[in-house]
Write a protein that holds these residues in place. Structure first.
Motif, PDB file in Angstrom:
ATOM      1  N   ASN A 292       0.818  -1.209   0.000  1.00 50.83           N
ATOM      2  CA  ASN A 292       0.000   0.000   0.000  1.00 50.83           C
ATOM      3  C   ASN A 292       0.855   1.263   0.000  1.00 50.83           C
ATOM      4  O   ASN A 292       2.022   1.236   0.423  1.00 50.83           O
ATOM      5  N   ALA A 293       0.263   2.345  -0.464  1.00 49.45           N
ATOM      6  CA  ALA A 293       0.940   3.647  -0.457  1.00 49.45           C
ATOM      7  C   ALA A 293       0.003   4.700   0.111  1.00 49.45           C
ATOM      8  O   ALA A 293      -1.231   4.571   0.014  1.00 49.45           O
ATOM      9  N   CYS A 302       5.190   3.510   2.136  1.00 44.89           N
ATOM     10  CA  CYS A 302       4.596   2.205   1.828  1.00 44.89           C
ATOM     11  C   CYS A 302       4.382   1.386   3.100  1.00 44.89           C
ATOM     12  O   CYS A 302       5.093   1.547   4.098  1.00 44.89           O
ATOM     13  N   CYS A 303       3.411   0.505   3.036  1.00 45.34           N
ATOM     14  CA  CYS A 303       3.194  -0.479   4.086  1.00 45.34           C
ATOM     15  C   CYS A 303       2.534  -1.700   3.471  1.00 45.34           C
ATOM     16  O   CYS A 303       2.044  -1.653   2.340  1.00 45.34           O
ATOM     17  N   SER A 304       2.517  -2.806   4.175  1.00 47.87           N
ATOM     18  CA  SER A 304       1.860  -4.026   3.707  1.00 47.87           C
ATOM     19  C   SER A 304       0.680  -4.346   4.610  1.00 47.87           C
ATOM     20  O   SER A 304       0.667  -3.989   5.795  1.00 47.87           O
ATOM     21  N   SER A 305      -0.322  -5.025   4.032  1.00 49.13           N
ATOM     22  CA  SER A 305      -1.486  -5.433   4.813  1.00 49.13           C
ATOM     23  C   SER A 305      -2.201  -6.559   4.084  1.00 49.13           C
ATOM     24  O   SER A 305      -1.968  -6.781   2.889  1.00 49.13           O
ATOM     25  N   PRO A 306      -3.097  -7.277   4.796  1.00 41.69           N
ATOM     26  CA  PRO A 306      -3.979  -8.190   4.080  1.00 41.69           C
ATOM     27  C   PRO A 306      -4.772  -7.390   3.042  1.00 41.69           C
ATOM     28  O   PRO A 306      -5.082  -6.211   3.280  1.00 41.69           O
ATOM     29  N   VAL A 307      -5.082  -7.988   1.918  1.00 44.20           N
ATOM     30  CA  VAL A 307      -5.732  -7.243   0.839  1.00 44.20           C
ATOM     31  C   VAL A 307      -7.107  -6.730   1.238  1.00 44.20           C
ATOM     32  O   VAL A 307      -7.584  -5.712   0.708  1.00 44.20           O
TER      33      VAL A 307
END
Length: 419
Positions: A292-293, A302-307
């Protein structure tokens, strides 16, 4: 319809419709990708080496029926000559006495490129209904343009003794130079080598696939791919959906999408697709995680996550590491694979890894014996940047034409040769 390999071209003016609509750089000085020309070189070389007199027809850009020097095919003559390995003559029109005379002066094995067919409005034959115009008057103008298209096609046909359609990228257009013209060569029309290869590749996926058959659909909007996805559900065993349209499906399933692209008016369509896939036993796979942005920018945080758990204020711009692993395993399980559309905003480096991972997976699957077909401008561009263009089974030159074929539509440029 004639078979290209069996046809006797010796001494004949061979009118070849090619797709030389190549892109130029921002300064409008250099061709940035000559692959559309390169793909038709085998057809041109075969005709020339077998004594034919090659007359090339193409469009470039959208001049809307007016002469535009920036869209003249004269600009690409040297590039065509370099790729074909022979001198290429040029005529600054594609119809009329000057063009016909130029074709008659050709000797066996020589090549002539005619000017942009779209400098004449009759090629595309576009007619829009004017504000306040009655339907009856509009229909009269449409018929008049169709008559003009036929007349223009007849003038083009005067430049050849036989017709070869090698422009798959324009095969979905009912234009004078792609479909109308074929009627003037009832016994001397055929597909070129590129068209034959394109249709064979599509047939391999649609008509004679080895199972499991997997389709990978990316891109921004569900609305752009509805017909394609619905038609594929009748054929595929597995369907991967990625790119921006992921989030319309995620929202339809009750997930949280933050600021991610989502077509609110297509949620019912997404639910319908999910239900159809389940009813037909098609394994439909969405990404499980995302990169994600906080803004649409290569310099974004940016980071990450479950969709399905995109944080508020963030947008998903690429598939995550777990999704890449999942998709790789599904790709490696498959025997026939179709890919159309990137997994994210691959043009921005922080969000390119997911799309490139799919490109690498397709290359691995091809090496493992799978048949892989890639089509659509963004997918092909990503494949090239990833260095995988020559590691898949076939790369289609026609994004729009390929999609319409896969949607089950008849392509005018193909039908005109077949019938």
């Amino acid at each position: 319809m004639q078979k290209f390999a069996d046809y006797n071209f010796t001494g004949k003016r061979v009118l070849v419709r090619v797709d030389f609509n190549v892109p130029f750089d921002k300064s409008d000085s250099f061709i940035t990708d000559n692959s559309r020309i390169a793909k038709s070189v085998p057809t041109i070389q075969h005709i020339a080496s077998h004594g034919g007199r090659v007359v090339l027809l193409s469009h470039m850009g959208r001049p809307k029926g007016k002469v535009d020097p920036k869209l003249s095919l004269g600009r690409i003559v040297q590039t065509v000559a370099a790729l074909v390995g022979k001198h290429v003559n040029f005529c600054d029109d594609c119809i009329g006495e000057k063009a016909v005379e130029a074709t008659k002066k050709l000797q066996n094995g020589e090549i002539l490129l005619l000017e942009n067919v779209r400098f004449h409005a009759e090629d595309e034959g576009k007619v829009k209904q004017k504000e306040g115009e009655s339907d009856a008057d509009y229909q009269v103008r449409k018929q008049a343009m169709k008559d003009a298209q036929l007349a223009f096609a007849a003038q083009l046909a005067e430049c050849g003794d036989c017709f070869v359609n090698d422009a798959f990228g324009a095969a979905h257009r009912a234009h004078a130079s792609t479909s109308f013209i074929a009627s003037y060569f009832p016994n001397d029309k055929m597909f070129g080598l590129l068209m034959e290869a394109e249709l064979e590749a599509l047939s391999h996926v649609v008509e004679h696939p080895q199972h499991p058959l997997l389709a990978i659909m990316g891109g921004a909007k569900v609305s752009d791919k509805i017909l394609l996805i619905e038609n594929l559900l009748e054929r595929v065993d597995k369907l991967i959906i990625g790119g921006g349209m992921t989030y319309t499906f995620v929202r339809a399933m009750g997930g949280h999408t933050g600021n991610s692209l989502c077509e609110e008016d297509r949620l019912d369509v997404a639910r319908s697709i999910l239900e159809k896939a389940k009813a037909k036993g098609v394994e439909l796979l969405l990404p499980v995680d995302a990169v994600n942005a906080d803004k649409f920018d290569p310099e974004a945080q940016c980071c990450s996550s479950p969709v399905d758990a995109t944080p508020d204020g963030w947008m998903g711009l690429d598939i995550g590491k777990e999704s890449r692993k999942l998709f790789h395993s599904k790709i490696m399980e498959s025997k026939t694979i179709l890919w159309n559309g990137p997994m994210g905003v691959f043009e921005m480096k922080p969000f390119s890894e997911g799309t490139f991972a799919v490109a690498e997976a397709l290359a691995d699957a091809t090496a493992n014996g799978a048949y892989t077909l890639v089509g659509g401008g963004d997918s092909v561009a990503a494949l090239k940047v990833a260095g995988c263009e020559n590691r898949v089974s076939y790369v289609s030159t026609g994004g729009g034409a390929m999609l319409e074929y896969l949607e089950g539509k008849k392509l005018p440029g193909v039908e005109a040769i077949l019938h």
